[in-house]
Design a protein around this motif. Structure first.
Motif, PDB file in Angstrom:
ATOM      1  N   ASN A 266      -2.425 -13.756 -10.219  1.00 50.60           N
ATOM      2  CA  ASN A 266      -1.701 -13.034  -8.971  1.00 50.60           C
ATOM      3  C   ASN A 266      -2.912 -11.786  -7.674  1.00 50.60           C
ATOM      4  O   ASN A 266      -3.596 -11.807  -7.795  1.00 50.60           O
ATOM      5  CB  ASN A 266      -1.169 -11.317  -9.588  1.00 50.60           C
ATOM      6  CG  ASN A 266      -0.519 -10.649  -8.828  1.00 50.60           C
ATOM      7  OD1 ASN A 266      -0.071 -10.861  -6.988  1.00 50.60           O
ATOM      8  ND2 ASN A 266       0.426  -9.721  -8.830  1.00 50.60           N
ATOM      9  N   PRO A 267      -1.870 -13.104  -6.303  1.00 49.00           N
ATOM     10  CA  PRO A 267      -3.098 -12.701  -5.136  1.00 49.00           C
ATOM     11  C   PRO A 267      -2.739 -11.250  -5.142  1.00 49.00           C
ATOM     12  O   PRO A 267      -3.905 -10.585  -3.879  1.00 49.00           O
ATOM     13  CB  PRO A 267      -2.331 -13.655  -4.336  1.00 49.00           C
ATOM     14  CG  PRO A 267      -1.021 -13.731  -5.015  1.00 49.00           C
ATOM     15  CD  PRO A 267      -0.995 -13.753  -5.970  1.00 49.00           C
ATOM     16  N   ALA A 268      -1.932 -11.042  -5.584  1.00 49.32           N
ATOM     17  CA  ALA A 268      -1.993  -9.166  -5.170  1.00 49.32           C
ATOM     18  C   ALA A 268      -3.270  -8.888  -5.876  1.00 49.32           C
ATOM     19  O   ALA A 268      -3.883  -7.289  -5.030  1.00 49.32           O
ATOM     20  CB  ALA A 268      -1.251  -8.817  -4.933  1.00 49.32           C
ATOM     21  N   GLN A 269      -4.185  -8.599  -6.240  1.00 46.76           N
ATOM     22  CA  GLN A 269      -5.265  -8.504  -6.632  1.00 46.76           C
ATOM     23  C   GLN A 269      -6.676  -7.283  -5.939  1.00 46.76           C
ATOM     24  O   GLN A 269      -6.747  -6.300  -6.453  1.00 46.76           O
ATOM     25  CB  GLN A 269      -6.444  -9.159  -8.019  1.00 46.76           C
ATOM     26  CG  GLN A 269      -5.330  -9.307  -9.267  1.00 46.76           C
ATOM     27  CD  GLN A 269      -5.652  -9.662 -10.747  1.00 46.76           C
ATOM     28  OE1 GLN A 269      -7.157  -9.537 -10.621  1.00 46.76           O
ATOM     29  NE2 GLN A 269      -5.053 -10.772 -11.746  1.00 46.76           N
ATOM     30  N   HIS A 270      -6.405  -8.410  -5.034  1.00 43.43           N
ATOM     31  CA  HIS A 270      -7.582  -7.492  -3.548  1.00 43.43           C
ATOM     32  C   HIS A 270      -6.492  -6.115  -3.523  1.00 43.43           C
ATOM     33  O   HIS A 270      -7.510  -5.162  -3.144  1.00 43.43           O
ATOM     34  CB  HIS A 270      -7.440  -8.524  -3.063  1.00 43.43           C
ATOM     35  CG  HIS A 270      -6.190  -9.345  -1.991  1.00 43.43           C
ATOM     36  ND1 HIS A 270      -5.390  -9.720  -2.356  1.00 43.43           N
ATOM     37  CD2 HIS A 270      -5.503  -8.439  -0.787  1.00 43.43           C
ATOM     38  CE1 HIS A 270      -4.364 -10.040  -1.343  1.00 43.43           C
ATOM     39  NE2 HIS A 270      -4.272  -9.396  -0.538  1.00 43.43           N
ATOM     40  N   LEU A 271      -4.823  -6.543  -2.922  1.00 39.78           N
ATOM     41  CA  LEU A 271      -4.878  -4.850  -2.847  1.00 39.78           C
ATOM     42  C   LEU A 271      -4.729  -4.193  -4.194  1.00 39.78           C
ATOM     43  O   LEU A 271      -5.469  -3.106  -3.495  1.00 39.78           O
ATOM     44  CB  LEU A 271      -2.635  -5.138  -2.742  1.00 39.78           C
ATOM     45  CG  LEU A 271      -2.337  -3.908  -2.498  1.00 39.78           C
ATOM     46  CD1 LEU A 271      -2.617  -3.551  -0.788  1.00 39.78           C
ATOM     47  CD2 LEU A 271      -0.438  -4.253  -2.419  1.00 39.78           C
ATOM     48  N   TYR A 272      -5.385  -4.306  -5.249  1.00 45.62           N
ATOM     49  CA  TYR A 272      -4.924  -3.187  -6.005  1.00 45.62           C
ATOM     50  C   TYR A 272      -6.589  -2.896  -6.125  1.00 45.62           C
ATOM     51  O   TYR A 272      -6.700  -1.294  -6.515  1.00 45.62           O
ATOM     52  CB  TYR A 272      -4.603  -4.088  -7.493  1.00 45.62           C
ATOM     53  CG  TYR A 272      -2.929  -4.339  -8.009  1.00 45.62           C
ATOM     54  CD1 TYR A 272      -2.815  -3.493  -7.381  1.00 45.62           C
ATOM     55  CD2 TYR A 272      -3.111  -5.542  -8.310  1.00 45.62           C
ATOM     56  CE1 TYR A 272      -0.306  -4.398  -7.016  1.00 45.62           C
ATOM     57  CE2 TYR A 272      -1.610  -5.772  -8.589  1.00 45.62           C
ATOM     58  CZ  TYR A 272      -0.303  -5.081  -7.744  1.00 45.62           C
ATOM     59  OH  TYR A 272       0.652  -6.286  -8.033  1.00 45.62           O
ATOM     60  N   GLN A 273      -7.376  -3.677  -6.196  1.00 47.33           N
ATOM     61  CA  GLN A 273      -8.549  -3.516  -5.511  1.00 47.33           C
ATOM     62  C   GLN A 273      -8.861  -2.157  -4.498  1.00 47.33           C
ATOM     63  O   GLN A 273      -9.779  -1.421  -4.742  1.00 47.33           O
ATOM     64  CB  GLN A 273      -9.697  -4.381  -5.721  1.00 47.33           C
ATOM     65  CG  GLN A 273      -9.951  -4.735  -7.074  1.00 47.33           C
ATOM     66  CD  GLN A 273     -10.641  -6.044  -7.818  1.00 47.33           C
ATOM     67  OE1 GLN A 273     -10.590  -6.741  -6.362  1.00 47.33           O
ATOM     68  NE2 GLN A 273     -10.451  -6.624  -8.355  1.00 47.33           N
ATOM     69  N   ARG A 274      -8.572  -2.278  -3.460  1.00 50.67           N
ATOM     70  CA  ARG A 274      -8.922  -1.842  -2.663  1.00 50.67           C
ATOM     71  C   ARG A 274      -7.890  -0.564  -2.343  1.00 50.67           C
ATOM     72  O   ARG A 274      -8.450   0.131  -1.556  1.00 50.67           O
ATOM     73  CB  ARG A 274      -7.903  -2.895  -1.233  1.00 50.67           C
ATOM     74  CG  ARG A 274      -8.210  -1.903   0.138  1.00 50.67           C
ATOM     75  CD  ARG A 274      -7.392  -2.804   1.006  1.00 50.67           C
ATOM     76  NE  ARG A 274      -6.074  -2.817   1.439  1.00 50.67           N
ATOM     77  CZ  ARG A 274      -5.295  -4.360   1.447  1.00 50.67           C
ATOM     78  NH1 ARG A 274      -6.168  -6.051   1.111  1.00 50.67           N
ATOM     79  NH2 ARG A 274      -4.470  -3.925   1.446  1.00 50.67           N
TER      80      ARG A 274
ATOM     81  N   THR B 269       0.818  -1.255   0.031  1.00 53.54           N
ATOM     82  CA  THR B 269       0.105  -0.096   0.142  1.00 53.54           C
ATOM     83  C   THR B 269       0.773   1.520  -0.148  1.00 53.54           C
ATOM     84  O   THR B 269       1.051   2.173  -0.837  1.00 53.54           O
ATOM     85  CB  THR B 269      -1.023  -0.124   1.039  1.00 53.54           C
ATOM     86  OG1 THR B 269      -1.748  -1.172   1.266  1.00 53.54           O
ATOM     87  CG2 THR B 269      -1.487   1.944   1.190  1.00 53.54           C
ATOM     88  N   SER B 270       1.641   1.295   1.137  1.00 54.11           N
ATOM     89  CA  SER B 270       2.849   2.069   1.093  1.00 54.11           C
ATOM     90  C   SER B 270       3.183   2.483  -0.666  1.00 54.11           C
ATOM     91  O   SER B 270       3.989   4.268  -0.624  1.00 54.11           O
ATOM     92  CB  SER B 270       4.117   2.477   1.950  1.00 54.11           C
ATOM     93  OG  SER B 270       3.204   2.641   3.244  1.00 54.11           O
ATOM     94  N   LEU B 271       4.107   1.695  -0.923  1.00 53.00           N
ATOM     95  CA  LEU B 271       4.713   1.988  -2.712  1.00 53.00           C
ATOM     96  C   LEU B 271       3.479   2.605  -3.761  1.00 53.00           C
ATOM     97  O   LEU B 271       4.254   2.979  -4.452  1.00 53.00           O
ATOM     98  CB  LEU B 271       5.396   0.747  -3.491  1.00 53.00           C
ATOM     99  CG  LEU B 271       6.460  -0.083  -2.057  1.00 53.00           C
ATOM    100  CD1 LEU B 271       7.257  -1.177  -2.604  1.00 53.00           C
ATOM    101  CD2 LEU B 271       7.543   0.966  -2.782  1.00 53.00           C
ATOM    102  N   ILE B 272       2.486   1.826  -3.055  1.00 51.40           N
ATOM    103  CA  ILE B 272       1.424   2.353  -4.441  1.00 51.40           C
ATOM    104  C   ILE B 272       1.114   3.521  -4.201  1.00 51.40           C
ATOM    105  O   ILE B 272       1.073   4.679  -5.260  1.00 51.40           O
ATOM    106  CB  ILE B 272       0.397   1.414  -4.218  1.00 51.40           C
ATOM    107  CG1 ILE B 272       0.412  -0.318  -5.048  1.00 51.40           C
ATOM    108  CG2 ILE B 272      -0.898   1.909  -5.490  1.00 51.40           C
ATOM    109  CD1 ILE B 272      -0.745  -1.304  -4.288  1.00 51.40           C
ATOM    110  N   ASN B 273       0.939   3.753  -3.152  1.00 49.68           N
ATOM    111  CA  ASN B 273       1.398   5.043  -2.336  1.00 49.68           C
ATOM    112  C   ASN B 273       1.900   6.610  -3.060  1.00 49.68           C
ATOM    113  O   ASN B 273       1.830   7.616  -3.218  1.00 49.68           O
ATOM    114  CB  ASN B 273       0.260   5.442  -1.330  1.00 49.68           C
ATOM    115  CG  ASN B 273      -0.907   5.165  -0.378  1.00 49.68           C
ATOM    116  OD1 ASN B 273      -1.862   4.792  -1.638  1.00 49.68           O
ATOM    117  ND2 ASN B 273      -1.419   4.475   0.594  1.00 49.68           N
ATOM    118  N   LYS B 274       2.767   5.972  -2.906  1.00 52.57           N
ATOM    119  CA  LYS B 274       3.984   6.790  -3.527  1.00 52.57           C
ATOM    120  C   LYS B 274       4.738   6.694  -4.936  1.00 52.57           C
ATOM    121  O   LYS B 274       3.903   7.730  -5.568  1.00 52.57           O
ATOM    122  CB  LYS B 274       5.118   5.915  -3.175  1.00 52.57           C
ATOM    123  CG  LYS B 274       6.593   6.967  -3.624  1.00 52.57           C
ATOM    124  CD  LYS B 274       7.146   7.287  -2.554  1.00 52.57           C
ATOM    125  CE  LYS B 274       7.918   8.113  -2.274  1.00 52.57           C
ATOM    126  NZ  LYS B 274       8.781   9.637  -1.298  1.00 52.57           N
ATOM    127  N   ALA B 275       3.493   6.000  -5.474  1.00 56.76           N
ATOM    128  CA  ALA B 275       3.204   5.906  -7.343  1.00 56.76           C
ATOM    129  C   ALA B 275       2.180   6.828  -7.465  1.00 56.76           C
ATOM    130  O   ALA B 275       2.006   7.471  -8.084  1.00 56.76           O
ATOM    131  CB  ALA B 275       2.768   4.625  -7.842  1.00 56.76           C
TER     132      ALA B 275
END
Length: 145
Positions: A121-129, A95-101
């Motif tokens: 990719n199991p991280a898809q829930h992170l991207y949607q969140r 989340t922190s890396l995405i927020n930096k982007a």
């Protein structure tokens, strides 16, 4: 946690993370090739790499490439790579890396960010969140094999 934009001085910290990222995507480990690839990205500055540290230990990274939209006539980022060391997952590093982007995208007034990843990719829930929406328009790919 501290997130910084990587430079050549961070290359040795990035290599094991990037190699593990590639292994996650079923590629053979090849730290020498990873070193060459990342050194070229950092030297040519043709991508933006953010690296996350906890207690001076590199624990994750994301890499962004610029893509141009002809229709909107604006640049956007492709968040092509995001990886968190398995020992540090579920600590909001992604989340922190995405927020930096996102902050960089806003600062540069780019159109947005595209994430390219496998459907499984199991991280898809992170991207949607984090506010990313699946885009059914981006569904074709040609490969030069």
């Amino acid at each position: 946690m501290n997130i910084i934009q990587a430079t050549l001085k961070h290359l040795d910290d990035l290599i094991p993370l990037f190699d593990a990222y590639r292994v996650f995507y079923r590629q053979n480990s090849d730290t020498e090739a990873v070193k060459i690839f990342l050194k070229e990205r950092l030297t040519k500055q043709d991508s933006v790499i953010y690296i996350a540290y906890i207690d001076d230990v590199a624990v994750g990274f994301t890499q962004l490439y610029v893509l141009l939209s002809s229709v909107s006539m604006k640049p956007m980022y492709v968040l092509n790579d995001l990886y968190i060391d398995a020992n540090y997952r579920s600590k909001s590093i992604g989340t922190s890396l995405i927020n930096k982007a996102k902050a960089l995208c806003k600062e540069k007034q780019y159109k947005g960010i595209i994430i390219q990843t496998e459907n499984t990719n199991p991280a898809q829930h992170l991207y949607q969140r984090e506010g990313f929406v699946k885009d059914t328009d981006l569904m074709f790919f040609w490969t030069n094999d």
